[in-house]
Design an enzyme around this catalytic site. Sequence first.
Site, PDB file in Angstrom:
ATOM      1  N   CYS A  73     -11.084   3.728  -0.851  1.00 31.60           N
ATOM      2  CA  CYS A  73      -9.796   4.201  -0.282  1.00 31.60           C
ATOM      3  C   CYS A  73      -9.585   3.305   1.137  1.00 31.60           C
ATOM      4  O   CYS A  73     -10.537   3.281   1.790  1.00 31.60           O
ATOM      5  CB  CYS A  73      -9.748   5.573   0.011  1.00 31.60           C
ATOM      6  SG  CYS A  73      -8.447   6.194   0.532  1.00 31.60           S
ATOM      7  N   GLU A 106      -5.312  11.006   8.598  1.00 34.56           N
ATOM      8  CA  GLU A 106      -3.887  10.845   9.016  1.00 34.56           C
ATOM      9  C   GLU A 106      -3.795  11.830  10.054  1.00 34.56           C
ATOM     10  O   GLU A 106      -2.670  11.487  11.028  1.00 34.56           O
ATOM     11  CB  GLU A 106      -2.804  10.969   7.944  1.00 34.56           C
ATOM     12  CG  GLU A 106      -3.105   9.976   7.097  1.00 34.56           C
ATOM     13  CD  GLU A 106      -1.927   9.877   5.953  1.00 34.56           C
ATOM     14  OE1 GLU A 106      -1.259  10.676   5.509  1.00 34.56           O
ATOM     15  OE2 GLU A 106      -1.884   8.502   5.196  1.00 34.56           O
ATOM     16  N   ASP A 145       0.877  -1.173  -0.016  1.00 37.03           N
ATOM     17  CA  ASP A 145       0.033  -0.081  -0.112  1.00 37.03           C
ATOM     18  C   ASP A 145       0.993   1.286  -0.044  1.00 37.03           C
ATOM     19  O   ASP A 145       2.126   1.285   0.211  1.00 37.03           O
ATOM     20  CB  ASP A 145      -0.956  -0.158   1.172  1.00 37.03           C
ATOM     21  CG  ASP A 145      -1.818   1.197   1.389  1.00 37.03           C
ATOM     22  OD1 ASP A 145      -2.337   1.503   0.298  1.00 37.03           O
ATOM     23  OD2 ASP A 145      -1.917   1.808   2.570  1.00 37.03           O
ATOM     24  N   SER A 146       0.342   2.253  -0.161  1.00 39.79           N
ATOM     25  CA  SER A 146       1.308   3.455  -0.098  1.00 39.79           C
ATOM     26  C   SER A 146       1.506   3.846   1.276  1.00 39.79           C
ATOM     27  O   SER A 146       2.309   4.748   1.400  1.00 39.79           O
ATOM     28  CB  SER A 146       0.298   4.919  -0.667  1.00 39.79           C
ATOM     29  OG  SER A 146      -1.046   4.835   0.097  1.00 39.79           O
ATOM     30  N   CYS A 191      -3.724  -0.841  -1.840  1.00 40.11           N
ATOM     31  CA  CYS A 191      -4.042   0.387  -2.188  1.00 40.11           C
ATOM     32  C   CYS A 191      -5.119   0.593  -3.375  1.00 40.11           C
ATOM     33  O   CYS A 191      -4.888   0.055  -4.414  1.00 40.11           O
ATOM     34  CB  CYS A 191      -2.812   1.230  -2.431  1.00 40.11           C
ATOM     35  SG  CYS A 191      -3.152   2.976  -2.984  1.00 40.11           S
ATOM     36  N   HIS A 207      -8.194   4.406   3.629  1.00 45.54           N
ATOM     37  CA  HIS A 207      -8.479   5.271   4.958  1.00 45.54           C
ATOM     38  C   HIS A 207      -9.921   5.416   5.237  1.00 45.54           C
ATOM     39  O   HIS A 207     -10.350   5.714   6.462  1.00 45.54           O
ATOM     40  CB  HIS A 207      -7.958   6.473   4.684  1.00 45.54           C
ATOM     41  CG  HIS A 207      -6.440   6.593   4.663  1.00 45.54           C
ATOM     42  ND1 HIS A 207      -5.626   5.973   3.940  1.00 45.54           N
ATOM     43  CD2 HIS A 207      -5.558   7.303   5.370  1.00 45.54           C
ATOM     44  CE1 HIS A 207      -4.428   6.231   3.947  1.00 45.54           C
ATOM     45  NE2 HIS A 207      -4.312   6.891   4.985  1.00 45.54           N
TER      46      HIS A 207
HETATM   47  N1  DGL Z   1      -3.698   3.979   0.134  1.00 41.99           N
HETATM   48  C1  DGL Z   1      -4.561   4.891  -0.761  1.00 41.99           C
HETATM   49  C2  DGL Z   1      -5.734   4.602  -1.386  1.00 41.99           C
HETATM   50  O1  DGL Z   1      -6.279   3.488  -0.953  1.00 41.99           O
HETATM   51  C3  DGL Z   1      -4.901   6.249   0.265  1.00 41.99           C
HETATM   52  C4  DGL Z   1      -3.678   7.119   0.389  1.00 41.99           C
HETATM   53  C5  DGL Z   1      -3.032   7.620  -0.529  1.00 41.99           C
HETATM   54  O2  DGL Z   1      -3.542   8.454  -1.371  1.00 41.99           O
HETATM   55  O3  DGL Z   1      -1.812   7.289  -0.703  1.00 41.99           O
HETATM   56  O4  DGL Z   1      -6.255   4.976  -2.406  1.00 41.99           O
END
Ligand code: DGL
Length: 258
Positions: free
Chosen positions: A180, A148, A6-7, A69, A182
């Site tokens: 997403c 965050e 993931d990011s 992600c 989050h």
């Molecule tokens: N993990 C990213 C997503 O699910 C969200 C956080 C980011 O923008 O890196 O799109």
Amino acid sequence: MIGIFDSGVGGMTVARAIEKMLPAVSTLYLGDLARAPYGPKSNSAIINYSLENSKFLVDMGARVIVIACNSASSVATDIVRREFNIPVLEVITPAVEQAVSISRNGRIGIIGTRATIRSGIYEQKIKALRPDFKVYSQPCPLLVPLVEEGWNNKRETKMILRRYLHPLKEKQIDSLILGCTHYPLLKHLIQPRIGKKVHLIDSSNNLADSLSKFLTEHPQLVEREEPVQRLHFTTDITETAQKCANAIFQRSITLRQP
Ligand code: DGL
């Protein structure tokens, strides 16, 4: 070993769901915190990062890649599949399948980062299964930074959510895909604002379910390792990342840097 990337730390919710569903299968997580967020970036940046993350996972022994992600799943899945000759699972398909199976009125909403919404991937996949369904998408770029910052209960977050969700509410959707990593952390604010009857669809459990089915059909991909390995890497280690990791996995996690 299953490699998950993931990011940042959000994808740990997916890793956690996989650990729970597949307790005997080793997992390796990579959160690319140093280059997060991916959501506001260009497709080419997200693709390059995704290829580098996948290479790390494969070099470390992953035999299956899970892109946890949504932004990376949206724009980089095909390229990662082509580049590495191993199975690649992503978070979009399981969420789409669930949305299509539970929607009664055929009106589905999607919220996600700019990269995810710009890709149009959710809409394409829904229409491929149900061309008669209506899909309404809304980018919500302010939500990742709010989560965050830990602003999960602030008045400002509620106001911003109301603004983002209003157009979807007007379309009378009956299912909303939280596209997403989050957003599941804002479910308690999203549900009352979109309406109690709207199903909120979160990919993590659906993805763990799909992975489990996939591994049952491809048992040669699962080596029984003793003991089962749980490795957690992040490209940067911060106090917040450490706290998030411990909270998501509900135990003390040792974060390592590649
Ligand atoms: N993990 C990213 C997503 O699910 C969200 C956080 C980011 O923008 O890196 O799109």
